[in-house]
Design an enzyme around this catalytic site. Structure first.
Site, PDB file in Angstrom:
ATOM      1  N   ARG A   1       0.841  -1.205   0.000  1.00  0.00           N
ATOM      2  CA  ARG A   1       0.000   0.000   0.000  1.00  0.00           C
ATOM      3  C   ARG A   1       0.873   1.251   0.000  1.00  0.00           C
ATOM      4  NH1 ARG A   1      -2.713  -3.078   3.876  1.00  0.00           N
ATOM      5  NH2 ARG A   1      -1.974  -1.735   5.585  1.00  0.00           N
TER       6      ARG A   1
ATOM      7  N   LYS B   1     -19.064  17.524  -2.869  1.00  0.00           N
ATOM      8  CA  LYS B   1     -18.669  16.373  -3.700  1.00  0.00           C
ATOM      9  C   LYS B   1     -19.915  15.536  -3.980  1.00  0.00           C
ATOM     10  CE  LYS B   1     -15.548  12.415  -4.076  1.00  0.00           C
ATOM     11  NZ  LYS B   1     -14.248  11.824  -3.709  1.00  0.00           N
TER      12      LYS B   1
END
EC number: 4.1.2.13
Length: 363
Positions: free
Chosen positions: A56, A230
């Site tokens: 990650r 958003k």
């Protein structure tokens, strides 16, 4: 009616407004790199990698060390908690790396969707407990803005009035807590694309959800000039029998926004909602090309729609690093153009045209 307390000082308001405007400066949008550990695991599994801390970290490093000129198209990057405290191979904290390139740092602060009692399978978002302390710490650690996602579903009986009002109030409480701690809140009431609903239905529901959201933001004394929205674009459901043209999506989306979002809001940063990379860019471009008054910046806050081709190009192999970064730069440039209505589609690669829809998508 007395003014609310504690009020933001003029200096606090100026800082918030300046941050919001920098994020959505002309030609710029947001890279959403705030996938949870579980969601990143799904992405890594697709390219044959195990979901480890190092994989990650390396992938996020790939994103953040892309050519510095990406700042011409990316105004902010949303981090996940673990990413805030990770470093490059050379020991440079990711936060410092990004900010030194003139890109603002955001942080996902919600704790995920949980069932909302008294509804038919609807949800609310948890994470308000301890939020003020977390926001204060993130601000000290370099964050400039925050993100909180609420989720609503379209079906014959949903979203219910209870769900709409509850999620609007949760978003408003989050927003005011962020602002008190110097973070610009991104307000995200996502209406999922799951289902077979038509364009009119999605537009109607979007208008009702956004109207309730801005009523709640007013009730909670949120400083709109220091926020960003958003939202989903207005689209037909993923299982709908009929398809729509980009111009239809653009008109339905812009109509809903013009009816509900105050001009004080500096910018609207659309989520991609499982659209293919190319569709997300084409629809954003169509919205910006419409000859209607648009008092806010209309740009992008894309995760999957900026990263799908990047992941495929990388394939988990270090020798593919440059190819993957070139792909990120290409998609960022395309969306930067689309945010100004200047994108001219030239055909797509296979990856860019693939649907990124995930049923009941959870971060």
């Amino acid at each position: 009616m007395s003014p609310h307390f504690p009020a933001l000082t003029p200096d606090q308001k100026k800082e918030l407004a300046d941050i919001a405007q920098r994020i959505v400066a002309s030609g710029k949008g947001i890279l959403a790199a705030d996938e949870s550990v579980g969601t990143m695991g799904k992405r890594l599994t697709q390219i044959g990698l195990e979901n480890t801390d190092e994989h990650r970290r390396f992938y996020r490093q790939l994103l953040f060390t892309t050519d510095p000129s990406i700042k011409e198209h990316i105004g902010g990057i949303i981090f996940f908690h673990e990413t805030m405290y990770q470093k490059t191979d050379g020991g440079v904290p990711f936060v410092k790396l990004v900010k030194d390139n003139g890109i603002l740092v955001g942080i996902k602060v919600d704790k995920g969707v949980v069932p909302l009692a008294g509804t038919n399978g609807e949800g609310t978002t948890q994470g308000l407990d301890g939020l003020a302390e977390r926001c204060a710490q993130y601000k000290k650690d370099g964050a400039d803005f925050a993100k909180w996602r609420c989720v609503l579903k379209i079906s014959p009986n949903t979203p219910s009035r209870l769900s709409i009002v509850e999620n609007a109030n949760v978003l408003a409480r989050y927003a005011t807590i962020c602002q008190q701690n110097g973070l610009v809140p991104i307000v995200e009431p996502e209406i999922l694309p799951d289902g077979d609903h038509d364009l009119k239905t999605c537009q109607y529901i979007t208008e009702k959800v956004l109207a309730a959201t801005y009523k709640a933001l007013s009730d909670h004394h949120v400083y709109l000039e220091g926020t960003l929205l958003k939202p989903n674009m207005v689209t037909v459901g993923t299982a709908a029998p009929a398809s729509t043209r980009p111009e239809q999506v653009a008109m339905a989306t812009l109509t809903a926004l013009r009816r509900t979002v105050p001009p004080a809001v500096p910018g609207i940063t659309f989520l991609s909602g499982g659209q293919s990379e190319e569709d997300a860019s084409i629809h954003l471009n169509a919205i910006n090309k419409l000859h209607l008054i648009k008092p806010w910046a209309l740009t992008f806050s894309y995760g999957r729609a900026l990263q799908a081709s990047v992941l495929k190009a990388w394939g988990g192999k270090k020798e593919n690093l440059k190819a993957a970064q070139d792909e990120l730069m290409r998609r960022a440039k395309i969306n930067g153009q689309a945010s100004k209505g200047e994108y001219k589609p030239t055909g797509t690669g296979a990856a860019a045209g693939e649907s990124l829809f995930v049923a009941n998508h959870a971060y």
